[in-house]
Every structure is written in structure tokens, then in C-alpha cells.
Scaffold this motif. Structure first.
Motif, PDB file in Angstrom:
ATOM      1  N   VAL A 133      -4.180  -5.332   5.458  1.00 12.05           N
ATOM      2  CA  VAL A 133      -2.913  -4.219   5.943  1.00 12.05           C
ATOM      3  C   VAL A 133      -1.905  -4.747   5.552  1.00 12.05           C
ATOM      4  O   VAL A 133      -1.040  -4.160   4.989  1.00 12.05           O
ATOM      5  CB  VAL A 133      -3.034  -4.335   7.316  1.00 12.05           C
ATOM      6  CG1 VAL A 133      -1.786  -3.422   7.790  1.00 12.05           C
ATOM      7  CG2 VAL A 133      -4.315  -3.490   8.056  1.00 12.05           C
ATOM      8  N   PHE A 134      -1.443  -5.932   5.537  1.00 11.69           N
ATOM      9  CA  PHE A 134      -0.327  -6.739   4.811  1.00 11.69           C
ATOM     10  C   PHE A 134      -0.299  -6.260   3.373  1.00 11.69           C
ATOM     11  O   PHE A 134       0.897  -6.019   2.814  1.00 11.69           O
ATOM     12  CB  PHE A 134      -0.404  -8.042   5.184  1.00 11.69           C
ATOM     13  CG  PHE A 134       0.892  -8.760   4.805  1.00 11.69           C
ATOM     14  CD1 PHE A 134       2.214  -8.637   5.412  1.00 11.69           C
ATOM     15  CD2 PHE A 134       0.816  -9.566   3.685  1.00 11.69           C
ATOM     16  CE1 PHE A 134       3.181  -9.548   4.915  1.00 11.69           C
ATOM     17  CE2 PHE A 134       2.013 -10.259   3.185  1.00 11.69           C
ATOM     18  CZ  PHE A 134       3.146 -10.185   3.739  1.00 11.69           C
ATOM     19  N   ALA A 135      -1.410  -6.802   2.882  1.00 19.37           N
ATOM     20  CA  ALA A 135      -1.333  -6.296   1.365  1.00 19.37           C
ATOM     21  C   ALA A 135      -1.070  -4.962   1.003  1.00 19.37           C
ATOM     22  O   ALA A 135      -0.285  -4.493  -0.049  1.00 19.37           O
ATOM     23  CB  ALA A 135      -2.604  -6.825   0.574  1.00 19.37           C
ATOM     24  N   GLY A 136      -1.732  -4.044   1.665  1.00 25.15           N
ATOM     25  CA  GLY A 136      -1.288  -2.639   1.429  1.00 25.15           C
ATOM     26  C   GLY A 136       0.091  -2.278   1.567  1.00 25.15           C
ATOM     27  O   GLY A 136       0.710  -1.472   0.906  1.00 25.15           O
ATOM     28  N   GLN A 137       0.571  -2.756   2.659  1.00 21.21           N
ATOM     29  CA  GLN A 137       2.111  -2.496   2.975  1.00 21.21           C
ATOM     30  C   GLN A 137       2.881  -3.037   1.913  1.00 21.21           C
ATOM     31  O   GLN A 137       3.860  -2.419   1.732  1.00 21.21           O
ATOM     32  CB  GLN A 137       2.482  -3.089   4.344  1.00 21.21           C
ATOM     33  CG  GLN A 137       1.760  -2.311   5.482  1.00 21.21           C
ATOM     34  CD  GLN A 137       2.185  -3.179   6.830  1.00 21.21           C
ATOM     35  OE1 GLN A 137       1.976  -4.402   6.997  1.00 21.21           O
ATOM     36  NE2 GLN A 137       2.556  -2.357   7.929  1.00 21.21           N
ATOM     37  N   CYS A 138       2.683  -4.110   1.447  1.00 16.37           N
ATOM     38  CA  CYS A 138       3.402  -4.813   0.271  1.00 16.37           C
ATOM     39  C   CYS A 138       3.532  -3.978  -0.915  1.00 16.37           C
ATOM     40  O   CYS A 138       4.348  -3.726  -1.624  1.00 16.37           O
ATOM     41  CB  CYS A 138       2.678  -6.261  -0.025  1.00 16.37           C
ATOM     42  SG  CYS A 138       3.111  -7.550   1.147  1.00 16.37           S
ATOM     43  N   ARG A 139       2.084  -3.323  -1.227  1.00 15.45           N
ATOM     44  CA  ARG A 139       2.039  -2.432  -2.240  1.00 15.45           C
ATOM     45  C   ARG A 139       2.803  -1.270  -2.061  1.00 15.45           C
ATOM     46  O   ARG A 139       3.408  -0.784  -3.026  1.00 15.45           O
ATOM     47  CB  ARG A 139       0.377  -1.948  -2.596  1.00 15.45           C
ATOM     48  CG  ARG A 139      -0.303  -3.086  -3.262  1.00 15.45           C
ATOM     49  CD  ARG A 139      -1.597  -2.621  -3.813  1.00 15.45           C
ATOM     50  NE  ARG A 139      -2.470  -2.088  -2.664  1.00 15.45           N
ATOM     51  CZ  ARG A 139      -3.303  -2.710  -1.931  1.00 15.45           C
ATOM     52  NH1 ARG A 139      -3.547  -4.150  -2.239  1.00 15.45           N
ATOM     53  NH2 ARG A 139      -4.061  -2.297  -1.025  1.00 15.45           N
ATOM     54  N   LEU A 140       2.861  -0.419  -0.922  1.00 15.65           N
ATOM     55  CA  LEU A 140       4.030   0.551  -0.681  1.00 15.65           C
ATOM     56  C   LEU A 140       5.318   0.059  -0.670  1.00 15.65           C
ATOM     57  O   LEU A 140       5.834   0.860  -1.362  1.00 15.65           O
ATOM     58  CB  LEU A 140       3.602   0.953   0.942  1.00 15.65           C
ATOM     59  CG  LEU A 140       2.064   1.688   0.784  1.00 15.65           C
ATOM     60  CD1 LEU A 140       1.895   1.978   2.480  1.00 15.65           C
ATOM     61  CD2 LEU A 140       2.158   2.919   0.165  1.00 15.65           C
ATOM     62  N   ILE A 141       5.692  -1.064  -0.329  1.00 14.44           N
ATOM     63  CA  ILE A 141       7.091  -1.510  -0.649  1.00 14.44           C
ATOM     64  C   ILE A 141       7.401  -1.583  -2.022  1.00 14.44           C
ATOM     65  O   ILE A 141       8.366  -1.091  -2.280  1.00 14.44           O
ATOM     66  CB  ILE A 141       7.419  -2.933   0.100  1.00 14.44           C
ATOM     67  CG1 ILE A 141       6.986  -2.415   1.764  1.00 14.44           C
ATOM     68  CG2 ILE A 141       8.595  -3.293  -0.302  1.00 14.44           C
ATOM     69  CD1 ILE A 141       8.293  -2.030   2.294  1.00 14.44           C
ATOM     70  N   GLU A 142       6.451  -2.031  -2.869  1.00 10.17           N
ATOM     71  CA  GLU A 142       6.783  -2.360  -4.216  1.00 10.17           C
ATOM     72  C   GLU A 142       6.803  -0.904  -4.900  1.00 10.17           C
ATOM     73  O   GLU A 142       7.457  -0.850  -6.102  1.00 10.17           O
ATOM     74  CB  GLU A 142       5.530  -3.206  -4.939  1.00 10.17           C
ATOM     75  CG  GLU A 142       5.569  -4.574  -4.233  1.00 10.17           C
ATOM     76  CD  GLU A 142       4.529  -5.346  -4.755  1.00 10.17           C
ATOM     77  OE1 GLU A 142       3.545  -4.785  -5.423  1.00 10.17           O
ATOM     78  OE2 GLU A 142       4.310  -6.561  -4.444  1.00 10.17           O
TER      79      GLU A 142
END
Length: 497
Positions: A133-142
Motif C-alpha cells: 500500500v505504501f509503495a502504491g501511494q508513493c507511485r501515485l505521489i510521483e
């Protein structure tokens, strides 16, 4: 109940357990359910806590406990915790049987080994999910997607579809309803954008202070995005927020599994520069940051505390607002970052608030949580066929063009004796037909349960909840909002016929 798989719905678990019991001649006399609760901690799991209390007190009217599988007993991060709770039951001569597992929980070496492995796998699943989930949120931020929060003065939240095509602007309080849609920030009305640029110009090129800028904005009848007067603090927030330069920054605060939220150092922030269309020029934004940083970095910890002590002597008390409005003093956020919290800074200068102000941080977290809870309610109503329109001014939900719904959150507190209390203030002035009161569990991180309160029965503007209330009030209590979704659901006439 875990919500990631349909197999773990409480209904499906109950069916499987019932079939298991019938095949073995076991009579089910009592059911304990934790609907929609996280299994990583026992906090908030009233069902499991009630079961263990009945077992330890000797009030249990059963001699075995049927559990769907090992993961339903808990996804505890320490597998020994699951073993401890099972040991409590064994001490009371009550066995535990896992209905969907391929081993008999008979205490044999093989069963114990398999069970321990399953416990570790259950805990590891939650850790892996958290990482994903954290990795997915990071990708969305990027990718430039906004992860919650108000747009702010001079900006607006733009809804885009999966292909990046713009849809509509979200008004304050509105949430996206389609999972694949995303939200980005775009410049707001030209008048607001011009005011933001003027604020930066007056601060950097005009050498004016935040207080002077706020005074001029108020004198000209210009209000913040919340319709309030400007203060030194609100101007300061505009000057330091990277979103005005087009940067998307996230993870300033975080909380891992079973941990309390904490502030992260800048090197752990997740950011994407130039993710949005900038409102102010990059060079102008950087110049503003240099002024702000120079103003605070030139002060050591002792100097910051000395300035805070002087403010305390002059004002007789301290608060975040008093600090933010003090000229020449670092902002309250600077004190929070330097010393970990405002309360710690207060302690170092010898200031003790008249009351425990730890609730302030909790209230801030609940305010951040509120839009997610509202969005969840909207999604639940719409999934049942109902329609919802949210009033951006009052946050009331108009359901099916006929029912006004208010949502409030109750912060859990404890008396000196350790009893739980929730004090809720109803939106009586808005006259909602129904109020959904969300009682928070211990720690105020997740909901404990829900009260669906009819406006016609609520004579008082304030309600005090205890752990267990008189029947007249607990008649409105629900473990989840399924009853509300059933009430507001709509079925086509053909289907009804």
C-alpha cells in the motif's frame, strides 16, 4: 472480519463454521464477531476481548471455540500474542478448533508447528500489505496524484479518470466515488492566484512580514479559503507549502503497523517536483524558503526556548495560535519539529497547561480522518443503489433527495478510574434527519462502533456515551453501517415485483 477477501465476510465464515459444527455434532451457543476490524491488534476487537473475558471469568457456557482459520484469530505482529490468547482458553479447559485449516488443533507437535507457521504468515501478510500500500501511494505521489487534504487558497482539486483526462472540479468536502479516478491540484480562480503571487512578492521583494500581509488582506476584505480572516500563521502556511511551486509532497507524518503517528525527517518525505502547474515562480518560492529558513536556523535550541520563555512571561500562557501570531518567533510547527511536540517545548520552558492538551493532536488526526469516513459512507450508500449529495458548507449528506444525514466522530477519553467515555455534540442547528455517531476505539485510530441516531429522538445537543449505555441509547448501536446502507438502498421496481 477482514475486508480484503469475500471469503472472509462474516456471513461466509458463519456458514463454514456452521457446516463444520453440524458435521461433528457440535452445538453453537454463542457467536463473537469483530466486523470490519483489523486483526493486527486486540485493541478495537470487542468480540475477541468479550470472548476472553467470558473465558477468564468462568462465565463461558461452552467448551470449545470454533474459528474459521488461524488468520481470523488474529494477524498479530508477534505470533506469541496469538499463542498467549489461545493459552488463556486452554487454561480454562476450552479448546480451539480451526474450521478451514487442514490440521487438527490437537496439541500434537505437527499441529503446533503448522499453527506457528500460519501465525507468522498471518502477521507477515499484514506487513507485506502495508509495504504494498505504501509503495502504491508513493507511485501515485510521483505521478502527481493528491493523497487527501484540502486544496488550499488559490488551488482546486481536479478529478481525472484513469487515462488522465480531466473530469470535474471537486468542491470542498466532496470525494471521488470511482476507485480508478485520481485527484490532482490545479490553479484556482485568477483572482485567488493573483493574491497568492502578491503574498510571495510582498514577502520576498517587499520585505513585509506575515502579520503585515495578513493585515492588508483583511483590510481589503479578502478571506482565506475557509472564509476566515487571515492571520500570521495562515499567511506563513501559504509561504512554506511546496504545492504552490507545483511540488507534490507526502509522508511528512506516518505510522507503521501498531505504531503511533510520528513526524518524519525531510529525507523520508516522498515528493515529486513539478507535479502540478505552479502558482508561483520557482525562484520566488525558493527565495521565500530561504528567508523562512534563515529566520529559524539562526536560532539554536536554547535560543528558541529562550524566545518561547519570553513569550510565556509576556502572555502568561502558550498555545500554537499564540506562538504563530508572535512576531519574530519561529512558528509552532518549527517548535514541533525541533522538539518533537509543542507539549515537549512547553515542558522545557516550565509551562504546564491547565488541562491535558494531548487531545489537540488527537483532534487533528480525527479531522484528517473525517473525509475518509464520509467518503466510505457515501460509497456504501451508492453501492446499495442510493444517491448522495454533500453540502460543501455544512458537510451534511442529502440521501436520495429526501434524507439529511450528519456524520460526527467521538473521541475516546478515559476517566480517572479508567472507564471509557465519549462526548459528542450533535449538529442540532442543522436539523439532520439522522446522525451517524462514530465512536473511536482505544487510541483513537480506528472506529469502535456506530450509533445511528434519529433527529426526532435526540432532544439534547450533547450526548455522553459510556462503554455500555442504557437500553434506550444502545438500541441505536451497530457494529457496522450495514443497517444504514439497507435503509438508504434503492431497488428497481421490476426487481421488487
Amino acid at each position: 472480519m477482514s475486508t480484503e477477501h469475500q471469503q472472509y465476510s462474516t456471513e461466509n465464515q458463519a456458514d463454514a463454521i456452521r457446516r463444520y459444527a453440524e458435521a461433528r455434532g457440535i452445538e453453537i451457543v454463542r457467536t463473537y464477531t469483530d466486523h470490519g476490524k483489523s486483526g493486527v491488534t486486540i485493541h478495537g476487537r470487542d468480540g475477541l476481548q468479550a470472548l476472553l473475558q467470558d473465558v477468564e471469568s468462568g462465565q463461558a457456557d461452552f467448551n470449545t471455540i470454533l474459528v474459521y482459520d488461524v488468520s481470523r484469530w488474529g494477524r498479530f505482529q508477534d505470533p506469541d500474542e496469538a499463542g498467549y490468547y489461545e493459552h488463556i482458553c486452554k487454561k480454562a479447559s476450552i479448546t480451539i478448533q480451526y474450521c478451514a485449516e487442514q490440521f487438527e488443533n490437537d496439541g500434537s507437535p505437527i499441529a503446533n508447528i503448522v499453527k506457528d507457521v500460519k501465525r507468522m504468515m498471518a502477521g507477515e501478510y499484514s506487513r507485506e500489505l502495508s509495504v504494498k500500500v505504501f509503495a502504491g501511494q508513493c507511485r501515485l505521489i510521483e505521478r502527481g496524484c493528491r493523497q487527501g487534504g484540502a486544496a488550499g487558497f488559490g488551488l482546486r482539486r481536479q478529478l481525472i479518470d484513469i487515462g488522465g483526462n480531466p473530469k470535474n472540479l471537486l468542491q470542498r468536502g466532496q470525494q471521488k466515488s470511482i476507485q480508478t479516478d485520481r485527484v490532482i491540484l490545479v490553479p484556482g480562480p485568477e483572482e485567488e492566484v493573483g493574491i497568492v503571487r502578491w503574498i510571495y512578492g510582498a514577502f520576498v521583494e517587499g520585505g513585509r512580514t506575515e502579520r503585515e500581509i495578513a493585515a492588508e488582506l483583511n483590510a481589503n476584505g479578502i478571506w482565506t479559503d475557509l472564509g476566515r480572516a487571515w492571520t500570521r500563521g495562515t499567511v506563513h502556511q501559504v509561504l512554506i507549502n511546496p504545492k504552490y511551486a507545483g511540488d507534490n509532497v507526502w509522508n511528512r507524518t506516518s505510522s507503521k503497523i501498531t505504531e503511533k503517528p510520528h513526524r518524519n525527517r525531510p529525507e523520508f518525505w516522498v515528493r515529486a517536483d513539478d507535479a502540478f502547474e505552479a502558482v508561483v515562480d520557482r525562484a520566488l518560492f525558493n527565495a521565500a524558503q530561504a528567508i523562512v529558513q534563515d529566520r529559524s536556523q539562526r536560532l539554536s535550541n536554547d535560543e528558541m526556548l529562550a524566545a518561547l520563555s519570553s513569550l510565556l512571561k509576556a502572555r502568561g500562557q502558550l498555545s500554537g495560535l499564540i506562538i504563530d501570531e508572535a512576531e519574530g518567533l519561529p512558528s509552532s510547527s518549527a517548535y514541533q519539529y525541533r522538539f518533537g511536540s509543542l507539549l515537549r517545548a512547553y515542558e522545557l520552558v516550565g509551562f504546564t497547561p491547565d488541562r491535558d492538551y494531548g487531545y489537540v493532536e488527537t483532534n487533528r488526526a480525527l479531522r484528517r480522518m473525517y473525509p475518509d469516513i464520509v467518503a466510505s459512507v457515501i460509497a456504501g450508500i451508492e453501492a446499495g443503489g442510493g444517491s448522495v449529495v454533500q453540502d460543501p458548507e455544512t458537510d451534511l449528506l442529502k440521501v436520495n433527495s429526501e434524507l439529511l444525514l450528519s456524520i460526527i466522530i467521538g473521541r475516546r477519553t478515559e476517566t480517572a478510574a479508567g472507564s471509557a467515555r465519549w462526548h459528542l455534540r450533535l449538529d442540532a442547528g442543522l436539523v439532520p434527519d439522522l446522525t451517524v455517531a462514530v465512536r473511536m476505539a482505544e487510541g483513537n485510530l480506528v472506529p469502535l462502533d456506530y450509533y445511528i441516531l434519529p433527529g426526532i429522538d435526540m432532544a439534547e445537543p450533547r450526548i455522553r456515551f459510556e462503554q455500555h449505555n442504557e437500553g434506550g441509547l444502545d438500541a441505536y448501536r451497530f457494529d457496522d453501517l450495514g443497517a444504514l446502507y439497507d435503509l438508504t438502498g434503492r431497488v428497481p421496481l421490476k426487481e421488487v415485483a
